[in-house]
Enzyme design. Structure first.
Site, PDB file in Angstrom:
ATOM      1  CB  CYS A  36      -0.937   0.023   1.208  1.00  0.00           C
ATOM      2  SG  CYS A  36      -0.064   0.011   2.784  1.00  0.00           S
ATOM      3  CG  ASP A  38      -0.129   3.276   4.107  1.00  0.00           C
ATOM      4  OD1 ASP A  38      -0.117   4.214   3.291  1.00  0.00           O
ATOM      5  OD2 ASP A  38      -1.169   2.708   4.459  1.00  0.00           O
ATOM      6  CB  CYS A  61      -4.960   3.086   6.320  1.00  0.00           C
ATOM      7  SG  CYS A  61      -4.427   1.661   7.288  1.00  0.00           S
ATOM      8  CB  CYS A 105      -2.970  -1.875   8.909  1.00  0.00           C
ATOM      9  SG  CYS A 105      -3.961  -1.853   7.404  1.00  0.00           S
TER      10      CYS A 105
HETATM   11 FE1  FES Z   1      -1.481   0.565   4.316  1.00  0.00          FE
HETATM   12 FE2  FES Z   1      -3.228   0.073   6.239  1.00  0.00          FE
HETATM   13  S1  FES Z   1      -3.630   0.225   4.095  1.00  0.00           S
HETATM   14  S2  FES Z   1      -1.076   0.145   6.408  1.00  0.00           S
END
Ligand code: FES
Length: 132
Positions: A36, A38, A61, A105
């Site tokens: 993702c 992140d 997120c 996550c």
């Molecule tokens: Fe990337 Fe939650 S969608 S850590």
């Protein structure tokens, strides 16, 4: 979102604990989720194998924010062996659970904490340079 998440998750998303950086951190670890994009950074002050302070910065997120926030509360004052017993499931449980599709996550916080312990122990053993 509120239908998917526990009240505790929502609280940590809206009022994340220990956000920011630590000038006197002696361990800084960054981790990310390649799926993702992140990313999470923990700034940690460890003395005598105990976490005395921890803060975090994140691009992520809501579940990533909440899991990072509760992780800082879970590890404050704990010794490094206790930190290694904390995993993604334990972090999710501390929040009252996460939807299955958001369980990944919580990996960022758990893996960053384990990396922090490894980094600190390597520094103490003289295998890595301290960050300060
Ligand atoms: Fe990337 Fe939650 S969608 S850590």
């Amino acid at each position: 979102m509120s239908e998917l998440y526990s009240a505790k998750v929502l609280d940590h998303v809206q009022n994340p604990r220990n956000v920011g950086s630590l000038e006197d951190a002696n361990v800084v670890v960054q981790t990310g989720d390649p799926n993702c994009g992140d990313a999470l950074v923990f700034f940690i002050k460890i003395e005598n194998d105990v976490i005395y302070d921890i803060k975090f910065l994140i691009k992520g997120c809501g579940a990533a924010i909440a899991t990072s926030s509760i992780a800082t509360e879970l590890v404050m004052g704990k010794n490094l062996d206790e930190i290694l017993t904390i995993n993604d499931q334990g972090i999710a449980t501390a929040l009252g659970g996460l939807p299955e599709e958001k369980m990944h996550c919580s990996n960022m916080a758990a893996s960053a904490l384990h990396a922090a312990v490894q980094q600190y122990r390597a520094t103490v053993a003289g295998e890595a340079r301290p960050v300060v």
